[in-house]
Design an enzyme around this catalytic site. Structure first.
Site, mmCIF file in Angstrom:
data_model
loop_
_atom_site.group_PDB
_atom_site.id
_atom_site.type_symbol
_atom_site.label_atom_id
_atom_site.label_comp_id
_atom_site.label_asym_id
_atom_site.label_seq_id
_atom_site.Cartn_x
_atom_site.Cartn_y
_atom_site.Cartn_z
ATOM 1 N N HIS A 68 42.400 44.663 50.491
ATOM 2 C CA HIS A 68 42.140 45.163 51.844
ATOM 3 C C HIS A 68 42.387 45.936 52.539
ATOM 4 O O HIS A 68 43.001 46.219 53.651
ATOM 5 C CB HIS A 68 42.437 43.542 52.519
ATOM 6 C CG HIS A 68 44.214 43.344 51.952
ATOM 7 N ND1 HIS A 68 44.010 42.672 50.943
ATOM 8 C CD2 HIS A 68 44.988 43.169 52.912
ATOM 9 C CE1 HIS A 68 45.578 42.182 50.617
ATOM 10 N NE2 HIS A 68 46.195 42.858 52.143
ATOM 11 N N LEU A 117 41.432 39.159 45.563
ATOM 12 C CA LEU A 117 42.963 39.069 45.146
ATOM 13 C C LEU A 117 43.692 38.510 44.137
ATOM 14 O O LEU A 117 42.896 37.209 43.737
ATOM 15 C CB LEU A 117 44.317 38.394 46.772
ATOM 16 C CG LEU A 117 43.843 38.684 47.611
ATOM 17 C CD1 LEU A 117 44.788 38.493 48.710
ATOM 18 C CD2 LEU A 117 44.083 40.462 47.636
ATOM 19 N N LYS A 239 55.537 44.127 56.642
ATOM 20 C CA LYS A 239 54.395 44.467 57.371
ATOM 21 C C LYS A 239 54.369 45.109 58.990
ATOM 22 O O LYS A 239 54.675 44.470 60.123
ATOM 23 C CB LYS A 239 53.160 43.346 57.896
ATOM 24 C CG LYS A 239 52.370 42.937 57.822
ATOM 25 C CD LYS A 239 51.602 42.356 57.036
ATOM 26 C CE LYS A 239 49.454 41.803 56.530
ATOM 27 N NZ LYS A 239 49.607 40.301 56.254
ATOM 28 N N HIS A 253 47.315 40.115 61.088
ATOM 29 C CA HIS A 253 46.547 40.225 59.760
ATOM 30 C C HIS A 253 45.080 40.326 59.844
ATOM 31 O O HIS A 253 44.263 39.859 60.284
ATOM 32 C CB HIS A 253 46.287 39.315 58.167
ATOM 33 C CG HIS A 253 45.706 39.197 57.133
ATOM 34 N ND1 HIS A 253 46.705 40.513 56.309
ATOM 35 C CD2 HIS A 253 45.043 39.040 56.563
ATOM 36 C CE1 HIS A 253 46.140 40.546 54.683
ATOM 37 N NE2 HIS A 253 44.597 39.668 55.915
ATOM 38 N N GLU A 356 40.320 33.080 30.105
ATOM 39 C CA GLU A 356 38.881 33.673 30.213
ATOM 40 C C GLU A 356 39.010 34.561 31.855
ATOM 41 O O GLU A 356 38.106 35.501 31.490
ATOM 42 C CB GLU A 356 37.550 32.350 30.712
ATOM 43 C CG GLU A 356 37.873 31.708 29.096
ATOM 44 C CD GLU A 356 38.528 30.265 29.456
ATOM 45 O OE1 GLU A 356 38.541 29.634 28.234
ATOM 46 O OE2 GLU A 356 39.177 29.906 30.209
ATOM 47 N N HIS A 405 28.170 27.695 22.085
ATOM 48 C CA HIS A 405 27.723 26.157 22.437
ATOM 49 C C HIS A 405 27.460 26.368 23.725
ATOM 50 O O HIS A 405 27.741 25.098 23.920
ATOM 51 C CB HIS A 405 29.322 25.705 22.337
ATOM 52 C CG HIS A 405 29.582 25.642 20.668
ATOM 53 N ND1 HIS A 405 30.224 27.273 19.836
ATOM 54 C CD2 HIS A 405 30.922 25.350 20.663
ATOM 55 C CE1 HIS A 405 31.202 26.843 19.159
ATOM 56 N NE2 HIS A 405 30.990 25.093 19.196
ATOM 57 N N ASP A 413 30.513 16.039 20.956
ATOM 58 C CA ASP A 413 32.316 17.010 22.142
ATOM 59 C C ASP A 413 31.835 16.423 23.168
ATOM 60 O O ASP A 413 32.665 16.494 23.831
ATOM 61 C CB ASP A 413 31.416 19.116 21.635
ATOM 62 C CG ASP A 413 32.797 19.347 19.843
ATOM 63 O OD1 ASP A 413 33.173 18.396 19.368
ATOM 64 O OD2 ASP A 413 32.763 20.480 20.289
#
Length: 614
Positions: A68, A117, A239, A253, A356, A405, A413
Site C-alpha cells: 500500500h 500483507l 507515520k 490510514h 504451505e 491425495h 485417512d
C-alpha cells in the site's frame, strides 16, 4: 554533505508521495512518509541495480511487502530516473502503470505483486534461496515490511525458514510506525518485542531510529557484512513523518493529506534530485530453460500405477532434461513422490516442511529469477495457500502446483486429508490451467506440458493405483480430451476425469451388455475445457452426466456447464459428485458411498435414459 543529501532525498520521496496521492485523491501517503528515510538510504547507498536491465542476473532484488506504500516506491523510481514526473502524477489513474499496489505485470522493476500483507518476506525467502543455492551471483534481497503485517503467520513461516537456511543474503527492513489501519499495532513501538521474535529464529536483529539516515546507513552496512544468518532492521518511525497535521496521528490510514499544498511546503517544497543507483557487478546466468532430450517414463497398457508415482518419475526425468526445473515440497515428498526428484537432483530440491504458504511463496520467488518451480503437497493443504496462489496470478507468475491425495478415493485417512475443493479453487484463479490425469502415461505427458504453459498450472494426482489405459506414445494437448467409448447408438455421454474415468468405463461396459450405449469422455483438461468435443457429444447424445471425486460446486460439472454458456440451447445435464461428508473407509467403499462409482453411474444412466423416453 552526504547526510544532507540523504535527508533532502527522503523529503523528496515524502513530497512526491503526497503529490501522487493528492492527484489520485486516494492512496497511502502517511505509510509512505514513515519509510522515506529507509528508502532514501537504500536507494542512494546500498541497492545495486540497473534499471535499464531489470533482468540483470546480479541485480539486488527489492520487494515492497507493504504494497500500500506504493507512492514511496514510485517516488523512488522517479528519483532513480526510471519514470518521470508526468507519469508519477498518473498514480491510480485508468491505464496508468502506477497502480494502487504495485505489480510486475505493469512495471518491470517490481519483483512480485504485493498488497495482501504478509507475502513479501516469504517470497523474498524464495528469491534469497535462489540466490544462495541456484544463481550464486551474489545479489542481496531487501524486503521492506510494515509492522502490522508481522501479525501474519506467513511472516513467521518465512522467518523460521530463512534462519534455518542461513540466508545471509536476505535483509528484512521493518517500518515500525506503530499505527495500523484502525489504530495502534499489537506491539506499538516496542522494537525489543519484535527483535526477540526474530532472534528466536536465528536472525541478526538491529534496532534503529528510522529517521536517522546515518544510523540507517550503518545498519545496512552491518546487514551486508553479517554472515551465516539473515538480518532484520527494526526501524522506529512515525507515520506521516514531517507533517505536523498528520504525524503519528490515528485515523489517517489510506487517505490523502487534508491540505497537500501546506504539507508540501512544510516538507520543503518540490525537489528534483536524481540518484545514481550503484550498478550490479558483472555476472552470468548459471541455468538455461532448455536442456537435453526428455525421456519420460513409459508404462504399458494394463499396468497398475498411481498417478502420483508417474508424477514423481516424470518430474525427475524433466529435471534431467532441463536445468531450470526446481522442486519444492511441504514435507510430504514420500507421498507426493517429489522424493524421486530429490534423489536425482538434490541441488534443485527444496524442502519447505509443513508451511504451505511459504512453499508457494518460495516458488513464486524462484520463478521471478527465471527458474521453473514445481511445488507439491496434498491437494487439501494447498487450500491454505490460496491467497498466495491468487497473488501469484496477479503477479503473472509462472508456477506449477501439484496436489496429491485428491478426493475421497484416498480411503481410510478421512475427510481432513481429502482434496475435495481444489478444482474449484484453481478454476477460479485468473488465467489458470487445471489438469486431472487418469493414468500414468497421461500424467507423465501433462507434467511435461505444464512447463510450457503460462500463469498458474495445477495438476491433480491420485493416491491409489489405477490401470494404464493409454499407450506411451499418446498425446494429451492442454485444452483437449479423449473420447474413450463412442458409437452411433450412444444414448448418454458420461464425462469423467481422474479416478472416475475408470468407473465410467466399467459402467459403460456393463451397460453395453444390456444394449444401453454410453459415450465416455476423459476430460483431463478441466481448464481450459474442450468445448468442441463436449458440444459434439451433446449433439449426438442429448444428455451429459458428469462424475467427479470432488464437491459438486466449482469442479468438473461446472467446467462442463460453462462450455455451454454461449447462448445456444443447453443440453440435458446431470452430475454425480461428493455431496456427503466422508468418514474413514476403504477407497472402494468411499467412492460407492459418495455415489460416484460404476454402480452409481450405471443407475444414474438408466434413470436418465428412462426419463428421456417419457
Amino acid at each position: 554533505m552526504i547526510t544532507r543529501h540523504l535527508i533532502d532525498l527522503a523529503q523528496q520521496l515524502r513530497v512526491d508521495s503526497v503529490r501522487a496521492a493528492a492527484v489520485a485523491d486516494s492512496g497511502h501517503p502517511t505509510s509512505s512518509m514513515s519509510a522515506a528515510d529507509l528508502m532514501a538510504v537504500l536507494l542512494a547507498h546500498h541497492l545495486r541495480y540497473d534499471f535499464e536491465r531489470p533482468a540483470h542476473p546480479a541485480n539486488d532484488r527489492f520487494i515492497l511487502s507493504k504494497g500500500h506504500a506504493s507512492p514511496l516506491l514510485y517516488a523512488a523510481y522517479r528519483a532513480a530516473g526510471a519514470i518521470n514526473e508526468t507519469e508519477l502524477l498518473t498514480f491510480r489513474k485508468l491505464g496508468s502503470r502506477l497502480e494502487g499496489h504495485p505489480t510486475p505485470r505493469r512495471l518491470p522493476w517490481v519483483e512480485t505483486a504485493t498488497g495482501s500483507l504478509g507475502q513479501g518476506l516469504p517470497i523474498g525467502v524464495g528469491v534469497a534461496l535462489a540466490g544462495q543455492r541456484l544463481d550464486r551471483t551474489g545479489y542481496r534481497v531487501w524486503v521492506l515490511c510494515g509492522d502490522s503485517e508481522l501479525a501474519e503467520g506467513s511472516v513467521w513461516e518465512a522467518a523460521e525458514h530463512a534462519g534455518y537456511e542461513h540466508l545471509d543474503n536476505l535483509t528484512a527492513i521493518v517500518d515500525v510506525n506503530r499505527l495500523g489501519q484502525r489504530g495502534p499495532t499489537r506491539h506499538g513501538h516496542d522494537l525489543d518485542a519484535y527483535a526477540r521474535r526474530f532472534q528466536a529464529f536465528d536472525w541478526h536483529a538491529i534496532e534503529v531510529d528510522g529517521h536517522d539516515v546515518d544510523a540507517i546507513d550503518r545498519a545496512y552496512t552491518e546487514a551486508e557484512s553479517t554472515t551465516g544468518r539473515p538480518t532484520v532492521i527494526l526501524a522506529r518511525t512515525l507515520k506521516g513523518k514531517g507533517v505536523g497535521a498528520v504525524q503519528d496521528r490515528e485515523g489517517l490510514h489510506g487517505k490523502p493529506l487534508p491540505d497537500p499544498a501546506e504539507a508540501i511546503a512544510e516538507l520543503g517544497g518540490v525537489r528534483d534530485l536524481r540518484v545514481e543507483v550503484q550498478p550490479p557487478p558483472a555476472a552470468r546466468m548459471l541455468h538455461t530453460g532448455q536442456g537435453g532430450h526428455l525421456e519420460l517414463p513409459r508404462y504399458e497398457i494394463g499396468d497398475m500405477v498411481a498417478t502420483r508415482d508417474a508424477y514423481g518419475q516424470a518430474l525427475a526425468a524433466l529435471g534431467s532434461a532441463r536445468g531450470d526445473i526446481v522442486a519444492l515440497d511441504g514435507e510430504v515428498g514420500d507421498s507426493t513422490r517429489t522424493d524421486y526428484f530429490a534423489k536425482e537432483h538434490p541441488d534443485r530440491y527444496f524442502e519447505c516442511y509443513i508451511a504451505e504458504q511459504l512453499m508457494v511463496a518460495a516458488a513464486v520467488g524462484m520463478a521471478t529469477r527465471g527458474w521453473m518451480p514445481y511445488a507439491s503437497t496434498f491437494a487439501a493443504f494447498l487450500t491454505r495457500a490460496h491467497d498466495f496462489i491468487r497473488m501469484a496470478s496477479i503477479s503473472g507468475s509462472g508456477i506449477n502446483l501439484v496436489g496429491s491425495h485428491a478426493g475421497c478415493a484416498i480411503g481410510q485417512d478421512g475427510p481432513s486429508q481429502m482434496g475435495l475443493e481444489d478444482l474449484a479453487m484453481f478454476r477460479s484463479v485468473y488465467d489458470s490451467t487445471v489438469l486431472y490425469p487418469c493414468d500414468a502415461n497421461q500424467t507423465a505427458k501433462l507434467v511435461a506440458a505444464m512447463a510450457g504453459q503460462e500463469g498458474i498450472r495445477y495438476l491433480r494426482t491420485s493416491r491409489g493405483k489405477t490401470p494404464v489405459i493409454y499407450g506411451p506414445t499418446e498425446e494429451f494437448p492442454v485444452g483437449g480430451s479423449k473420447v474413450l467409448r463412442a458409437s452411433f447408438k450412444d444414448r448418454l455421454t458420461v464425462v469423467a476425469a481422474g479416478i472416475t474415468v475408470h468407473e465410467a468405463l466399467a459402467a459403460a461396459d456393463a451397460l453395453a451388455g444390456e444394449g444401453l450405449h454410453l459415450r465416455v469422455i476423459d476430460l483431463y483438461s478441466v481448464k481450459p475445457v474442450d468445448r468442441g468435443t463436449l458440444h459434439e457429444a451433446a449433439n449426438r447424445t442429448g444428455c451429459l452426466l458428469t462424475v467427479e471425486d470432488h464437491r459438486e460446486e466449482g469442479g468438473l460439472g461446472d467446467a462442463v456447464l460453462d462450455a455451454f454458456l454461449d447462448g445456444r440451447p443447453l443440453p440435458r445435464l446431470a452430475r454425480l459428485a461428493v455431496r456427503t461428508m466422508p468418514g474413514s473407509a476403504t477407497p472402494a467403499q468411499q467412492v460407492h458411498a459418495a455415489g460416484i462409482d460404476a454402480e452409481s453411474i450405471t443407475a444414474a444412466a438408466r434413470l436418465l435414459v428412462e426419463h428421456a423416453l417419457v
